[in-house]
Design an enzyme around this catalytic site. Structure first.
Site, PDB file in Angstrom:
ATOM      1  N   ASP A 325       0.870  -0.953   0.415  1.00 64.72           N
ATOM      2  CA  ASP A 325       0.330  -0.316  -0.189  1.00 64.72           C
ATOM      3  C   ASP A 325       0.896   1.290   0.033  1.00 64.72           C
ATOM      4  O   ASP A 325       1.428   1.228   0.404  1.00 64.72           O
ATOM      5  CB  ASP A 325      -0.779  -0.300   1.585  1.00 64.72           C
ATOM      6  CG  ASP A 325      -1.686   0.979   1.255  1.00 64.72           C
ATOM      7  OD1 ASP A 325      -2.870   1.460   0.299  1.00 64.72           O
ATOM      8  OD2 ASP A 325      -2.057   2.024   2.362  1.00 64.72           O
ATOM      9  N   THR A 327       0.493   5.152   1.235  1.00 64.64           N
ATOM     10  CA  THR A 327       0.450   5.704   2.076  1.00 64.64           C
ATOM     11  C   THR A 327       1.044   4.818   3.366  1.00 64.64           C
ATOM     12  O   THR A 327       0.280   3.672   3.545  1.00 64.64           O
ATOM     13  CB  THR A 327      -1.219   5.583   1.887  1.00 64.64           C
ATOM     14  OG1 THR A 327      -1.428   6.502   1.183  1.00 64.64           O
ATOM     15  CG2 THR A 327      -1.451   7.257   3.365  1.00 64.64           C
ATOM     16  N   ASP A 578      -1.804  -0.431   6.546  1.00 64.38           N
ATOM     17  CA  ASP A 578      -1.981   0.364   7.509  1.00 64.38           C
ATOM     18  C   ASP A 578      -3.524   0.639   8.542  1.00 64.38           C
ATOM     19  O   ASP A 578      -3.629   1.525   8.923  1.00 64.38           O
ATOM     20  CB  ASP A 578      -1.034   1.378   7.819  1.00 64.38           C
ATOM     21  CG  ASP A 578      -1.342   2.506   6.957  1.00 64.38           C
ATOM     22  OD1 ASP A 578      -1.986   2.427   5.931  1.00 64.38           O
ATOM     23  OD2 ASP A 578      -0.570   3.362   6.674  1.00 64.38           O
TER      24      ASP A 578
END
Length: 822
Positions: A325, A327, A578
C-alpha cells in the site's frame, strides 16, 4: 460535535488521528459526559473491569508441557530408566542429552515469550474513553462496565456495547460473523467486541466487559497464539510419522533378535536392544525447529518487529509477490500543502463565497479550515490542510458525510458567519468530476510529478442524497506533497534482487502512485493501471496483475480479489497495509504485515506488525525466515540420515541374527559429534538461500541414499571385523572398528551438509573430528566409551571402507540432485 470519518482520499489515518495530542480543554466533548470518577471507582471495586489477559504467546505451563511431554521424550525416557537399571551410566548418557535439549528448548521459548509479550503490550491499542466529559486514551484492561467508548475509522470495538452516538457509523463484523459488508449502526444498536469501524464515528456504552464480551468468549476457544500454515512444521510432523511407522516393527524385531542372540546375558541383550532403538529417534529435529523459531522471534523483536504467529517468518520467506500500500508504506504519514489552485465555479459574481460566486483564496482557506476543524481524527492529508489553514472560530459544522474508500470523498454541511448554509465535498477529482472535464488534464500533469491532488467542490444536494456528488461545482484543487520514506527505495531494490515481485496497490490516482513508485525505482512503475478498468474475471485479473506493477483507484474489495487472483496462479502473497480498507486483503493474504501505527483492525488480523513503522524491516523478516528454513533443512538431513541408517542397521542385525554392534554410549558419542553440536551451530547460522517448496521430498531424497550407504558400509565393516577378531576382547574390537567407519561416513555427511564452506564451518567440522580423535587416543575416554582400536589392519580396513562409502556418497548426492531436482 459531529463525528466524522476521514475527509481525504487516502486510507484512514493509522494512528487514530491527533486525539492523543489534544489538551484537556480540547478533548472535552459535548453530549453524554460518560462515567464520573466516583462511578468508575465503584465499578472497579465490584470487579466490573475488562480484565481479560491478552495472550500473545503460549503460557509458561503450556511451553513446559509442549517441550517435555512429547512422543519421543516418552520413548527416550522409558529407555533411559531401563538403562539406568541394567547398565553403566555411560550407556544412559542419551537420557541426559534429552534433558539438556528439552531445557534449552524451554529456556529459548520462554525468552521468546518474554519478547513477544512485551512487544504485544507496546503494540496494544488504547481506546478513547469519555469520563467526566473528557476524552482520554486508556489501556483496554481499564475499561469498566458502563464506560462511554468513542469510535473513529479504524478503531476496534474492544468490548460489547450499545451505540449512544452515531454519525454515519459503519462497522465491519466480518472477523466475527464472516459477513464482509459493513453494517450501518444507529443509536440503540449493538456492537460486538472484535468488530471495527470502517467509516463514520460515534460512541457506545460498554454493556459487557471481561470474559463476558463476545470476542473474549471466542478467545477462550481459540487464543491469539495460533499458527499460520507452516510447510516446515507440517513437513517435520509428516517425517516423524514415517519414522514412527518404521521404528515400531524394527524395534520389536530387534528386541526379539537380541534376546535370542544374547540368551545367556539378558542385561547385555537389553543394552544392545536400546542401543539400536535410541538412534532411530530424531528427537533433536523438533527441538531445533522450535529453538530456531524462538530465536528468530527474539532477533526480530530487537528490531521492533512483532511476530504474532511464529511460523509467519517462514511464510514471508516463501513469498514471491508482495503487495504494498503506498500510503504509510512507501510514503511517510506526514504531508504538506504545496499549493491551492482556485477554479472557476460558474458565473462570476462578487469575490466572496456566495451563490454562483467564484470563491477567492481567503474564502477557500476558511472552508478548508472549517472542514479540518470539524474532524477530531484527521488523517495525514487533512492534517496537512489543518496545518496550512487553521479552523475559523465562527464557522459551524452541522452535518457530515463520512469518508468511504468506495466513494473516495467525504463532505460537510457548514454554516458560514453570515448564516448562509453551504455543502462541500473533498475528495478524488477523477471521482467528483466528469470524465471529459478539462481540469482533469491539469490534475494529470500534477499526478505525473507524484503530487496528490484533492478537489474541493460545492454541492447543492443534501449530504445523505445518493447523488450528492453529481453536478458539483469545483472550487479549488488542493495540491499535497507526500514525504517518501528514506528506506523505501533500498527495500524495493532488495525485493527485486531476491526475485520477489512488488505490486503497489493503492486507492489513490494511478498516475500519482506510479510517479511515487518511479521515484523509488520500482521496475515497471511507468506502466500504471487504473483498477476500475481491471477485468472482473479472476483469470484475466491475474494476468493483468502479473503484467503490471502499479495499480491505482483500488477498492477494498478489489484488493481482496487481487490477492485471491495472484494466489490462484500459485503465488505466495504478502500484503502490507495500515488502513481499515486493507483488512480484507490482509486476512486473505498468505502473510499479512501491518504497520504499528496502523488501525487496530489491521494489527488484529496481521501476522507481522512493524512496530517502528519502518518498511525497511521487511528484508530482515525475509532474511530471518530464510535463515530458519534453510538451516532447518540442513540439520534435518543430518538427523534423518541417522534415523535411516539406524533402522537399516537394526533390520540387517535382525535378518543376520547377530549381536547389535553398538552400545548406547557409542551412538551417543557419534550423535553428539556429527549431529547434535554441529546442528545447533548450523541452525543458527546466516542463510540467504531462497525458501523452496517440497521440504519433505527434498530432505528425504538425500537422507535415504546416504543412510543406506552408511548402514551397509558400517555393517560390512562389522562383519569383516567379526571374522578378523577372535578370543577375549573381540566384541569391543569389532564395535570399535564399526564405530570408526560410521563416524567417518557421518563426518562426510556433515561436510556435505555444511557447504558452501566458510572459515567457521570448516573449523566446526575439524573440531568435531578432533573430538573423536581425542576420545580414541585418551586412555580413560577409551575405557569410558568402550572404544579401542586393536591392531592396524582392521582399523585401516575400516578407514578404507569408509573412504569408499564416502566417495559413493558424494556421487549419490550429486546424482540425486540432478535426477530429482527440488
Amino acid at each position: 460535535m459531529t463525528y466524522r470519518a476521514e475527509t481525504a482520499v487516502d486510507e484512514p489515518d493509522p494512528d487514530g488521528g491527533a486525539a492523543s495530542a489534544l489538551t484537556d480543554a480540547a478533548a472535552r466533548r459535548p453530549g453524554h459526559p460518560g462515567l464520573s470518577t466516583a462511578e468508575v471507582a465503584e465499578r472497579v471495586s465490584r470487579g466490573e473491569v475488562n480484565d481479560v489477559p491478552v495472550r500473545s504467546s503460549r503460557s509458561t505451563p503450556d511451553i513446559i508441557r509442549a517441550n517435555v511431554f512429547t512422543r519421543f521424550n516418552a520413548i527416550i525416557g522409558i529407555l533411559f530408566v531401563i538403562m539406568l537399571a541394567v547398565a553403566p551410566i555411560q550407556d544412559a548418557l542419551f537420557g541426559f542429552v534429552i534433558v539438556a535439549n528439552t531445557a534449552i528448548g524451554i529456556i529459548q521459548e520462554l525468552r521468546a515469550k518474554k519478547t513477544l509479550d512485551s512487544l504485544a503490550v507496546i503494540g496494544e491499542a488504547k481506546p478513547t474513553v469519555r469520563r467526566d466529559g473528557v476524552a482520554a486514551e486508556i489501556p483496554v484492561g481499564e475499561i469498566v462496565l458502563g464506560d462511554l467508548v468513542e469510535l473513529g475509522p479504524g478503531d476496534k470495538c474492544v468490548v460489547d456495547g450499545e451505540v449512544v452516538e452515531a454519525d454515519g457509523l459503519e462497522i465491519d463484523e466480518s472477523l466475527l460473523t464472516g459477513e464482509a459488508d459493513p453494517v450501518l449502526k444507529r443509536p440503540g444498536d449493538q456492537v460486538m467486541s472484535g468488530s471495527f469501524v470502517v467509516a463514520g464515528g460515534g460512541a457506545f456504552t460498554a454493556t459487557k466487559v471481561g470474559r463476558e464480551a463476545y470476542a473474549a468468549q471466542l478467545a477462550e476457544e481459540a487464543s491469539r497464539f495460533t499458527l499460520v500454515h507452516s510447510e516446515l512444521r507440517s513437513g517435520i510432523s509428516q517425517i516423524l510419522k514415517y519414522v514412527t511407522w518404521m521404528m515400531v516393527p524394527t524395534a520389536i524385531g530387534l528386541v526379539i533378535s537380541q534376546s535370542v542372540v544374547e540368551k545367556n546375558d539378558w542385561r547385555e541383550a537389553v543394552r544392545r536392544m536400546v542401543g539400536g532403538i535410541v538412534p532411530m529417534v530424531p528427537e533433536g529435529l523438533v527441538l531445533l525447529t522450535s529453538v530456531a523459531f524462538a530465536i528468530g522471534v527474539i532477533r526480530l523483536g530487537r528490531k521492533q518487529c512483532l511476530v504474532q504467529e511464529l511460523p509467519a517468518i517462514e511464510g514471508l520467506a516463501r513469498v514471491d509477490v508482495v503487495c504494498l500500500d503506498k500510503t504509510g508504506t512507501l510514503t511517510e504519514g506526514g504531508m504538506d500543502v504545496t499549493e491551492v489552485r482556485l477554479l472557476d465555479a460558474g458565473d462570476p459574481a462578487d469575490a466572496g463565497g456566495g451563490e454562483g460566486a467564484a470563491p477567492d483564496e481567503a474564502y477557500v482557506g476558511q472552508v478548508l479550515g472549517a472542514l479540518g476543524a470539524s474532524d477530531p481524527r484527521p488523517n495525514a492529508s487533512l492534517q496537512a490542510i489543518i496545518d496550512a489553514y487553521p479552523g475559523p472560530a465562527d464557522w459551524e459544522c452541522t452535518a457530515a458525510l463520512p469518508f468511504s474508500s468506495a466513494r473516495k470523498y467525504s463532505g460537510a454541511a457548514l454554516t458560514e458567519p453570515s448564516g448562509e448554509a453551504s455543502g462541500w465535498l473533498l475528495g478524488a477529482p477523477d471521482v467528483l468530476l466528469p470524465a471529459d472535464d478539462p481540469v482533469l488534464g491539469e490534475i494529470e500533469d500534477l499526478n505525473t510529478q507524484g503530487l496528490r491532488v484533492l478537489l474541493l467542490a460545492r454541492t447543492e444536494r443534501e449530504l445523505d442524497d445518493e447523488r450528492v456528488a453529481e453536478g458539483v461545482r469545483p472550487a479549488a484543487l488542493v495540491v499535497l506533497e507526500q514525504r517518501l520514506r528514506p528506506d523505501a527505495a533500498d527495500t524495493l531494490r532488495y525485493f527485486a534482487e531476491q526475485n520477489v515481485a512488488a505490486k503497489v496497490i493503492s486507492g489513490d490516482n494511478a498516475v500519482s502512485v506510479g510517479a511515487v513508485a518511479g521515484k523509488l525505482g520500482l521496475p515497471g512503475a511507468e506502466h500504471t493501471v487504473d483498477a476500475r478498468q481491471l477485468p472482473a474475471d479472476r483469470e484475466e485479473m491475474a494476468t493483468a496483475l502479473e503484467d503490471g506493477a502499479v495499480f491505482g483507484r483500488v477498492t477494498p474489495q478489489q484488493k481482496r480479489d487481487m490477492v485471491g487472483a495472484l494466489q490462484s496462479r500459485g503465488h505466495t502473497v504478502a500484503m502490507t497495509g495500515d488502513g481499515v480498507n486493507d483488512v480484507l486483503a490482509l486476512k486473505d493474504a498468505d502473510i499479512g504485515v501491518s504497520m504499528g501505527s496502523g488501525s487496530e483492525a489491521t494489527r488484529a488480523v496481521a501476522q507481522i506488525v512493524l512496530l517502528n513503522n519502518s518498511f525497511s524491516t521487511l528484508p530482515s523478516v525475509v532474511a530471518e525466515g530464510r535463515r530458519v528454513i534453510g538451516n532447518i533443512e540442513r540439520v534435518a538431513n543430518l538427523f534423518l540420515v541417522k534415523t535411516v541408517y539406524s533402522v537399516l542397521l537394526a533390520l540387517l542385525v535382525v535378518c543376520s541374527q547377530v549381536s547389535y554392534p553398538f552400545l548406547p554410549r557409542h551412538l551417543t558419542l557419534l550423535s553428539t559429534l556429527t549431529i547434535g553440536v554441529p546442528a545447533f551451530f548450523l541452525a543458527l547460522a546466516p542463510n540467504k538461500e531462497r525458501a523452496r517448496p517440497n521440504f519433505v521430498r527434498r530432505v528425504m531424497r538425500y537422507a535415504i541414499p546416504a543412510g543406506v550407504i552408511a548402514a551397509v558400509a558400517t555393517f560390512a565393516t562389522y562383519l569383516v571385523a567379526r571374522h578378523h577378531y577372535t578370543g577375549e576382547g573381540a566384541r569391543d574390537a569389532e564395535t570399535s572398528a564399526a564405530t570408526l567407519t560410521l563416524f567417518l561416513i557421518s563426518m562426510w555427511v556433515l561436510a556435505i551438509v555444511a557447504r558452501p564452506y566458510t572459515w567457521w564451518r570448516i573449523g566446526l567440522v575439524l573440531t568435531m573430528a578432533l573430538g573423536f580423535v581425542i576420545v580414541i587416543v585418551t586412555p580413560w575416554l577409551q575405557d569410558f566409551f568402550a572404544l579401542k582400536l586393536v591392531g592396524t589392519s582392521m582399523p585401516w580396513a575400516a578407514v578404507g571402507i569408509a573412504v569408499a562409502a564416502s566417495l559413493l556418497l558424494e556421487v549419490a548426492w550429486r546424482w540425486v540432485g540432478r535426477r530429482f531436482p527440488a
